[in-house]
Design a protein around this motif. Structure first.
Motif, PDB file in Angstrom:
ATOM      1  N   ALA A 648      -7.917  -7.333   1.751  1.00 26.38           N
ATOM      2  CA  ALA A 648      -6.534  -6.873   1.654  1.00 26.38           C
ATOM      3  C   ALA A 648      -6.138  -6.116   2.915  1.00 26.38           C
ATOM      4  N   ASP A 649      -4.841  -5.840   3.038  1.00 24.56           N
ATOM      5  CA  ASP A 649      -4.321  -5.099   4.183  1.00 24.56           C
ATOM      6  C   ASP A 649      -3.856  -3.697   3.815  1.00 24.56           C
ATOM      7  N   VAL A 650      -3.229  -3.562   2.655  1.00 28.83           N
ATOM      8  CA  VAL A 650      -2.762  -2.246   2.232  1.00 28.83           C
ATOM      9  C   VAL A 650      -2.913  -2.136   0.722  1.00 28.83           C
ATOM     10  N   PHE A 651      -3.290  -0.946   0.258  1.00 28.32           N
ATOM     11  CA  PHE A 651      -3.474  -0.694  -1.176  1.00 28.32           C
ATOM     12  C   PHE A 651      -2.252   0.047  -1.705  1.00 28.32           C
ATOM     13  N   LEU A 652      -1.713  -0.428  -2.827  1.00 29.74           N
ATOM     14  CA  LEU A 652      -0.530   0.177  -3.438  1.00 29.74           C
ATOM     15  C   LEU A 652      -0.955   1.086  -4.587  1.00 29.74           C
ATOM     16  N   LEU A 669     -13.011   1.913   3.059  1.00 27.52           N
ATOM     17  CA  LEU A 669     -13.073   0.580   3.657  1.00 27.52           C
ATOM     18  C   LEU A 669     -12.016   0.378   4.736  1.00 27.52           C
ATOM     19  N   GLY A 670     -11.248   1.435   5.039  1.00 33.46           N
ATOM     20  CA  GLY A 670     -10.243   1.340   6.086  1.00 33.46           C
ATOM     21  C   GLY A 670      -8.952   0.706   5.644  1.00 33.46           C
ATOM     22  N   LEU A 671      -8.692   0.735   4.337  1.00 32.76           N
ATOM     23  CA  LEU A 671      -7.505   0.106   3.771  1.00 32.76           C
ATOM     24  C   LEU A 671      -6.442   1.186   3.535  1.00 32.76           C
ATOM     25  N   PRO A 672      -5.356   1.210   4.315  1.00 31.64           N
ATOM     26  CA  PRO A 672      -4.323   2.229   4.100  1.00 31.64           C
ATOM     27  C   PRO A 672      -3.766   2.151   2.678  1.00 31.64           C
ATOM     28  N   MET A 673      -3.421   3.286   2.117  1.00 31.89           N
ATOM     29  CA  MET A 673      -2.903   3.361   0.748  1.00 31.89           C
ATOM     30  C   MET A 673      -1.540   4.040   0.773  1.00 31.89           C
ATOM     31  N   ILE A 674      -0.560   3.416   0.139  1.00 32.66           N
ATOM     32  CA  ILE A 674       0.779   3.990   0.019  1.00 32.66           C
ATOM     33  C   ILE A 674       0.882   4.692  -1.327  1.00 32.66           C
ATOM     34  N   SER A 675       1.267   5.963  -1.317  1.00 33.66           N
ATOM     35  CA  SER A 675       1.331   6.736  -2.551  1.00 33.66           C
ATOM     36  C   SER A 675       2.646   7.494  -2.644  1.00 33.66           C
ATOM     37  N   LEU A 676       2.973   7.922  -3.853  1.00 31.49           N
ATOM     38  CA  LEU A 676       4.219   8.635  -4.131  1.00 31.49           C
ATOM     39  C   LEU A 676       3.908  10.066  -4.560  1.00 31.49           C
ATOM     40  N   LEU A 677       4.626  11.024  -3.990  1.00 36.53           N
ATOM     41  CA  LEU A 677       4.595  12.403  -4.470  1.00 36.53           C
ATOM     42  C   LEU A 677       5.999  12.960  -4.276  1.00 36.53           C
ATOM     43  N   ARG A 678       6.731  13.045  -5.367  1.00 38.94           N
ATOM     44  CA  ARG A 678       8.137  13.402  -5.266  1.00 38.94           C
ATOM     45  C   ARG A 678       8.306  14.821  -4.726  1.00 38.94           C
ATOM     46  N   ASP A 679       9.322  14.995  -3.889  1.00 33.15           N
ATOM     47  CA  ASP A 679       9.584  16.325  -3.364  1.00 33.15           C
ATOM     48  C   ASP A 679      10.628  17.028  -4.220  1.00 33.15           C
ATOM     49  N   SER A 680      10.957  18.238  -3.819  1.00 28.76           N
ATOM     50  CA  SER A 680      11.850  19.053  -4.647  1.00 28.76           C
ATOM     51  C   SER A 680      13.261  18.503  -4.718  1.00 28.76           C
ATOM     52  N   SER A 681      13.630  17.629  -3.787  1.00 32.97           N
ATOM     53  CA  SER A 681      14.971  17.061  -3.819  1.00 32.97           C
ATOM     54  C   SER A 681      15.078  15.902  -4.789  1.00 32.97           C
ATOM     55  N   GLY A 682      13.906  15.395  -5.246  1.00 34.27           N
ATOM     56  CA  GLY A 682      13.912  14.296  -6.205  1.00 34.27           C
ATOM     57  C   GLY A 682      13.975  14.819  -7.614  1.00 34.27           C
ATOM     58  N   ASP A 683      14.030  13.904  -8.574  1.00 38.10           N
ATOM     59  CA  ASP A 683      14.113  14.293  -9.988  1.00 38.10           C
ATOM     60  C   ASP A 683      12.716  14.304 -10.577  1.00 38.10           C
ATOM     61  N   THR A 684      11.837  15.144 -10.014  1.00 42.34           N
ATOM     62  CA  THR A 684      10.441  15.161 -10.429  1.00 42.34           C
ATOM     63  C   THR A 684      10.249  15.631 -11.857  1.00 42.34           C
ATOM     64  N   SER A 685      11.159  16.412 -12.357  1.00 46.75           N
ATOM     65  CA  SER A 685      10.955  16.971 -13.687  1.00 46.75           C
ATOM     66  C   SER A 685      11.294  15.990 -14.792  1.00 46.75           C
ATOM     67  N   THR A 686      11.780  14.830 -14.430  1.00 48.40           N
ATOM     68  CA  THR A 686      12.228  13.860 -15.426  1.00 48.40           C
ATOM     69  C   THR A 686      11.165  12.805 -15.653  1.00 48.40           C
ATOM     70  N   SER A 687      10.751  12.614 -16.882  1.00 45.96           N
ATOM     71  CA  SER A 687       9.817  11.544 -17.203  1.00 45.96           C
ATOM     72  C   SER A 687      10.604  10.309 -17.594  1.00 45.96           C
ATOM     73  N   GLU A 721      -6.741  12.548   6.149  1.00 43.21           N
ATOM     74  CA  GLU A 721      -5.957  12.824   7.349  1.00 43.21           C
ATOM     75  C   GLU A 721      -4.964  11.710   7.678  1.00 43.21           C
ATOM     76  N   VAL A 722      -4.429  11.077   6.625  1.00 47.79           N
ATOM     77  CA  VAL A 722      -3.349  10.093   6.791  1.00 47.79           C
ATOM     78  C   VAL A 722      -2.268  10.358   5.741  1.00 47.79           C
ATOM     79  N   ASP A 723      -1.891  11.635   5.612  1.00 46.58           N
ATOM     80  CA  ASP A 723      -0.938  11.978   4.562  1.00 46.58           C
ATOM     81  C   ASP A 723       0.487  11.552   4.880  1.00 46.58           C
ATOM     82  N   ASP A 724       0.726  10.932   6.063  1.00 44.65           N
ATOM     83  CA  ASP A 724       2.049  10.378   6.318  1.00 44.65           C
ATOM     84  C   ASP A 724       2.294   9.105   5.514  1.00 44.65           C
ATOM     85  N   LEU A 725       1.284   8.648   4.755  1.00 45.70           N
ATOM     86  CA  LEU A 725       1.462   7.517   3.842  1.00 45.70           C
ATOM     87  C   LEU A 725       1.865   7.969   2.438  1.00 45.70           C
TER      88      LEU A 725
END
Length: 799
Positions: A648-652, A669-687, A721-725
């Motif tokens: 694979a090229d990228v892990f979701l 294995l050197g596979l970049p991973m894209i992840s989500l962590l909502r910031d305070s401007s998003g609607d994080t409190s809503t499930s 050390e790749v938290d820009d993903l």
């Protein structure tokens, strides 16, 4: 293939032991539904290969088989075969005569002779199907013609039999059929109850709207709620999302509206699923954990159970420790690690197999307790055994939780680390709760001038929860500490109020709390796991039907971690990336997927229905051509899984419940991973359930990232050390997916940076992680020596 043992457990539970409604004054605990060790579906967190629990029906039947010598005797075997054939013939006769009760009793005898027979299992399904068919006729005759009254006992039988039949379909991975049975069970019960309560609208009443609290039918509420839970879980397992948000909203409402008089959540939903299901808020998940902690205390007959059920968060002070400034200990700190998962089949042993060897043996004594009656000689377990001072098997079938705990206490431990929590059966919580009772016994004996109940004058061990359960354990009376980090749980005063949902004190590790042994286990390129060169990668891609140059988005997480909003985001990004590709390679536009270098999405298959459901969704909403962009992989053994990730090229990452072990696998294995962590401007409190999402097409249904399991990906990426993903909303997540495929220069820079960081990043520096952990242990021990009960949060620094 039919999983016979699990099927028999379900039948025994639902039909023969009289679970659910018939035990009105003593309702069956949800743990029975979630903790049957024969079914990976029923277990939310693990692969179980342990033997099935006994039930009175089948335990009795099995004893008729005779001793081992008879099994080897040809005449005895012939006799058993003849008896089995006769019983099968009788059962088939009863089924033809539509005598389901006699057929069931006959099949129970046959099961006692051969519990592995697929023929018997198939007949059980026919039998239960017949029961449902006959009861269904009576129900709809009553409903449609206002005929003879339908008794509660008749409804109970129909409800139980539908639940049992659904379990048979689940065992065969026929989730759609299972969902049909569960939904009918809920609808029929709601209709009958609404009619019996003389409600004006019996057709549209849902379990969430039906308040049975102060009625003669209050005992039905937990049963209906459990069925809703199983329905939601069943549909999630096969990505059947037609009513995903509506069902989730209803499940959340049912749990919230049917709190017990003491204010705690009914034990219907397993704590692990509470973390995984987007419809369950962080607050509700924490209450569910509290209710399971209360049950563990109830199992010991503790008197202040109400206090445990309503335990409130109290702000704690913090202390900071530095691993490089630890004082030398006059005596070794004795650490005990306990888990049922020290087995080569479980990710825990794989991740921690080389952790214990890094403990400073001049300062720490390491004791491992495997909660199992079976010896495991796998390489992971052998590595653990060789790296500890003492390895002990504790048999839960031979000793009570208190006896198991007292055996550990006899080893004069200072700290016990529970590596399971609620990830498995309830016995781990009951073992850890034994300390509370033992302390009460000690206090009573001490005030009377007697000896300590454990035979010593030592303080009882500090309790720590780690690794097994990614959430609050719900009780500071059972566990003193949980080990996490400042990404997964921001400290006090965080903008989301996450910390207040954790009653126990916390240890904040300086990088990522999630440990692994990847560097020592997987090695380097050419060592057998990591692909050595591009030629080897191309050859392996060919094996899986992947074009040599195709850009591969990959998610090999369990399908029930995927939610419909996230999947649609993936397909939108994939569609954009493919359009960009075909704009540059128009000659490939009409080629099949395997013949084209266009981007694809590679998912883990979980039964044929899961794949069918996803393909159908893509065809319907994105067009038939996009269906070619989907590729599915079968579940595989660990080494094959690790090697094929290199294709694979990228892990979701899945936002609702992030990749944990898989995230470590991909990044190492050197596979970049894209992840989500909502910031305070998003609607994080809503499930997801809090949105008015009555339609599957509502892609604005927000998946919150305030639960710990939805924040692990960000923690892994920071430590690598790749938290820009890590992206603050799904719009940027989607843009990043497209950018990975079409902006080659940018993506190669990300991949190069990741591969350079792997050998030196804190994420894969296991020895460094252990040193930081030891700093927290030293701090805990010093506080326990001061007999302090109000433990502070511990922040470990690593300059």
């Amino acid at each position: 293939m039919i999983v016979v043992q699990t099927t028999m457990i379900w039948l025994a539970l639902f039909r023969c032991v009289g679970a659910f409604i018939t035990a009105a004054n003593n309702p069956v605990d949800a743990s029975i539904l979630c903790h049957c060790r024969g079914s990976s579906f029923l277990h939310p967190s693990r692969n179980h290969h342990a033997s099935r629990p006994s039930s009175s029906l089948f335990a009795t039947a099995t004893t008729t088989r005779g001793g081992g010598g008879d099994d080897n005797n040809a005449s005895a075997e012939t006799s058993n075969n003849q008896k089995l054939e006769s019983l099968v013939d009788k059962a088939q006769h009863h089924l033809r005569e539509k005598d389901a009760d006699q057929a069931f009793a006959t099949l129970a005898q046959a099961y006692g002779i051969d519990p592995t027979s697929t023929t018997i299992a198939a007949l059980f399904e026919s039998c239960l199907g017949l029961k449902v068919e006959l009861a269904e006729e009576s129900f709809y005759k009553w409903k449609n013609t206002a005929g003879n009254a339908l008794s509660e006992a008749e409804l109970t039988n129909l409800f139980q039999d539908r639940i049992g039949l659904s379990s048979l379909f689940i065992d065969k991975e026929e989730y759609d059929e299972a969902g049909i049975q569960l939904r009918k069970a809920i609808e029929e019960a709601n209709y009958w109850l609404s009619y019996s309560l003389q409600l004006s609208d019996t057709s549209s009443t849902t379990a969430a709207q039906l308040d049975l609290t102060n009625t003669q039918f209050a005992h039905w509420q937990p049963s209906i709620n459990r069925a809703q839970y199983l329905l939601y879980r069943t549909n999630a397992a096969c990505c059947q999302w037609d009513t995903y948000f509506k069902d989730g909203h209803q499940l959340s409402q049912s749990l919230s509206h049917n709190l017990s008089p003491s204010g705690h959540v009914q034990r219907i939903l397993h704590p692990f699923d509470a973390l995984k299901f987007p419809c369950i808020s962080l607050e509700l998940a924490s209450k569910i954990a509290q209710s399971y902690a209360a049950r563990a205390m109830e199992s010991h007959g503790l008197v202040d159970v109400e206090a445990a059920k309503n335990e409130q968060y109290q702000r704690r002070p913090t202390v900071t420790v530095n691993r490089k400034e630890l004082p030398k200990q006059e005596q070794k700190i004795r650490i005990g690690y306990i888990s049922p998962d020290f087995t080569s089949r479980h990710p825990l042993a794989f991740l921690m197999q080389h952790v214990f060897q890094y403990h400073d043996k001049s300062q720490f004594s390491v004791h491992i307790y495997s909660l199992s009656s079976k010896v495991d000689d796998g390489p992971e377990v052998q590595a653990i055994q060789e790296s500890c001072d003492q390895f002990t098997y504790l048999s839960p079938s031979a000793m009570s939780p208190m006896e198991l705990y007292q055996q550990m206490v006899q080893d004069e431990l200072d700290i016990i680390v529970d590596l399971c929590g609620y990830a498995g059966t309830s016995i781990m919580a009951e073992i850890m709760a034994s300390r509370y009772l033992l302390q009460q016994m000690n206090d009573k004996n001490s005030s009377a001038g007697g000896n300590e109940a454990d035979g010593s004058t030592r303080l009882l061990p500090i309790h720590v929860s780690y690794m097994g359960f990614p959430g609050s354990v719900g009780s500071s009376r059972i566990w003193d500490y949980s080990i996490f980090d400042q990404v997964v749980i921001p400290p006090n005063n965080d903008e989301y109020g996450i910390r207040e949902h954790y009653n126990e004190a916390l240890v904040y590790m300086p990088h990522c709390y999630f440990v692994n042994s990847h560097k020592t286990v997987l090695g380097k390129e050419g060592d057998g796991i990591i692909l050595a060169n591009e030629e080897e990668r191309i050859q392996l891609r060919s094996k899986y039907g992947i074009h040599p140059t195709a850009f591969v988005y990959c998610c090999h997480s369990r399908p029930d971690k995927i939610d419909p909003s996230t999947f649609r985001t993936w397909i939108r990004a994939l569609s954009t990336a493919r359009s960009e590709y075909f704009a540059r390679h128009s000659d490939e536009r009409d080629l099949a997927s395997s013949g084209s270098g266009a981007p694809i999405l590679w998912l883990l298959r979980s039964g044929k229905e899961m794949e069918q459901n996803l393909r159908q969704l893509v065809r319907k909403e994105f067009g038939e051509r996009m269906e070619d962009a989907l590729l599915f992989a079968d579940v595989s053994e660990r080494n094959e899984h690790l090697r094929r990730l290199g294709c694979a090229d990228v892990f979701l990452d899945t936002p609702a419940y992030n990749a944990h072990t898989l995230g470590c696998d991909a990044l190492y294995l050197g596979l970049p991973m894209i992840s989500l962590l909502r910031d305070s401007s998003g609607d994080t409190s809503t499930s997801a359930s809090d949105n008015q999402a009555n339609s599957i097409c509502d892609d604005q249904s927000t998946i919150a990232t305030d639960k710990l399991a939805s924040r692990v990906g960000a923690s892994l990426l920071r430590a690598a050390e790749v938290d820009d993903l890590v992206y603050p909303n799904m719009s940027e997540y989607e843009d990043a997916m497209v950018k990975c495929a079409i902006n080659t220069k940018w993506f190669e820079s990300i991949r190069k940076r990741l591969r350079l960081s792997v050998p030196v990043s804190p994420l894969f520096d296991t020895e460094r992680w252990v040193r930081n952990l030891e700093a927290s242990f030293v701090q805990m021990k010093s506080m326990n020596c001061d007999q302090t009960n109000a433990f502070p949060d511990i922040i470990v620094t690593d300059p």
